[in-house]
Design a protein around this motif. Sequence first.
Motif, PDB file in Angstrom:
ATOM      1  N   LEU A 122       0.967  -1.322  -0.073  1.00 58.09           N
ATOM      2  CA  LEU A 122      -0.021   0.013   0.009  1.00 58.09           C
ATOM      3  C   LEU A 122       1.036   1.250  -0.115  1.00 58.09           C
ATOM      4  CD1 LEU A 122      -2.792   1.329   0.109  1.00 58.09           C
ATOM      5  CD2 LEU A 122      -2.726   1.255   2.556  1.00 58.09           C
ATOM      6  N   ALA A 123       1.899   1.305   0.677  1.00 62.20           N
ATOM      7  CA  ALA A 123       2.913   2.273   0.531  1.00 62.20           C
ATOM      8  C   ALA A 123       3.445   2.644  -0.589  1.00 62.20           C
ATOM      9  CB  ALA A 123       3.959   2.100   1.930  1.00 62.20           C
ATOM     10  N   ALA A 124       3.808   1.471  -1.506  1.00 64.46           N
ATOM     11  CA  ALA A 124       4.321   1.672  -2.743  1.00 64.46           C
ATOM     12  C   ALA A 124       3.443   2.026  -3.483  1.00 64.46           C
ATOM     13  CB  ALA A 124       4.818   0.233  -3.253  1.00 64.46           C
ATOM     14  N   HIS A 125       2.225   1.746  -3.360  1.00 66.30           N
ATOM     15  CA  HIS A 125       0.870   2.072  -4.364  1.00 66.30           C
ATOM     16  C   HIS A 125       0.763   3.783  -4.024  1.00 66.30           C
ATOM     17  CE1 HIS A 125      -2.810   2.386  -6.795  1.00 66.30           C
ATOM     18  NE2 HIS A 125      -3.321   2.855  -5.734  1.00 66.30           N
ATOM     19  N   CYS A 126       0.919   4.070  -2.641  1.00 63.71           N
ATOM     20  CA  CYS A 126       0.851   5.500  -2.527  1.00 63.71           C
ATOM     21  C   CYS A 126       1.628   6.451  -3.193  1.00 63.71           C
ATOM     22  CB  CYS A 126       0.640   5.822  -1.038  1.00 63.71           C
ATOM     23  SG  CYS A 126      -0.784   5.340  -0.075  1.00 63.71           S
ATOM     24  N   ALA A 127       3.157   5.874  -3.098  1.00 59.78           N
ATOM     25  CA  ALA A 127       4.212   6.554  -3.851  1.00 59.78           C
ATOM     26  C   ALA A 127       3.936   6.780  -5.253  1.00 59.78           C
ATOM     27  CB  ALA A 127       5.370   5.819  -3.384  1.00 59.78           C
ATOM     28  N   THR A 128       3.348   5.667  -6.076  1.00 64.72           N
ATOM     29  CA  THR A 128       3.140   5.628  -7.290  1.00 64.72           C
ATOM     30  C   THR A 128       2.152   6.792  -7.640  1.00 64.72           C
ATOM     31  OG1 THR A 128       3.634   3.269  -7.465  1.00 64.72           O
ATOM     32  CG2 THR A 128       2.282   4.107  -9.183  1.00 64.72           C
ATOM     33  N   GLU A 129       1.159   6.923  -6.618  1.00 68.14           N
ATOM     34  CA  GLU A 129      -0.073   7.633  -6.934  1.00 68.14           C
ATOM     35  C   GLU A 129       0.543   9.246  -6.448  1.00 68.14           C
ATOM     36  OE1 GLU A 129      -2.782   7.431  -8.505  1.00 68.14           O
ATOM     37  OE2 GLU A 129      -2.617   5.463  -8.820  1.00 68.14           O
ATOM     38  N   ASN A 130       1.637   9.474  -5.928  1.00 67.64           N
ATOM     39  CA  ASN A 130       2.214  10.802  -5.531  1.00 67.64           C
ATOM     40  C   ASN A 130       1.425  11.212  -4.264  1.00 67.64           C
ATOM     41  OD1 ASN A 130       4.266  12.741  -5.311  1.00 67.64           O
ATOM     42  ND2 ASN A 130       2.930  14.154  -6.608  1.00 67.64           N
ATOM     43  N   VAL A 131       0.835  10.074  -3.490  1.00 62.75           N
ATOM     44  CA  VAL A 131       0.365  10.417  -2.133  1.00 62.75           C
ATOM     45  C   VAL A 131       1.322  10.146  -1.024  1.00 62.75           C
ATOM     46  CG1 VAL A 131      -1.610   9.565  -0.747  1.00 62.75           C
ATOM     47  CG2 VAL A 131      -1.928  10.128  -3.054  1.00 62.75           C
TER      48      VAL A 131
END
Length: 107
Positions: free
Chosen positions: A65-74
């Motif tokens: 989830l943290a990696a997904h957030c980084a991908t979304e710039n969140v």
Amino acid sequence: MSVELGIIEGYYGRPWSWTARAQQVTALKPHGYGFYLYAPKADAFLRRRWREAHPAGEHAQMKALAAHCATENVRFGVGLSPYELYLDFGAEAKAALADKLAELDAA
């Protein structure tokens, strides 16, 4: 004045699935949401059982989830509520807290 929007998953009750969390981040980013704080009250490893490491599968999901957030710039964060830490904040408790923070930081 500018207000930063974000999601704080910090409620009581049934927590979201990991997939639903990622979907929320993706859906709300275009609307200006810039952070996600993982802090569901149902996660005992952030509350009563905070001295214990998250199970490997849960930790992997949090990391994804943290990696997904980084991908979304969140920005991704975790809300830790170490149960009864205030009762004895001696060397042992400080070491346990440092270990927990290192675990969460690894995500």
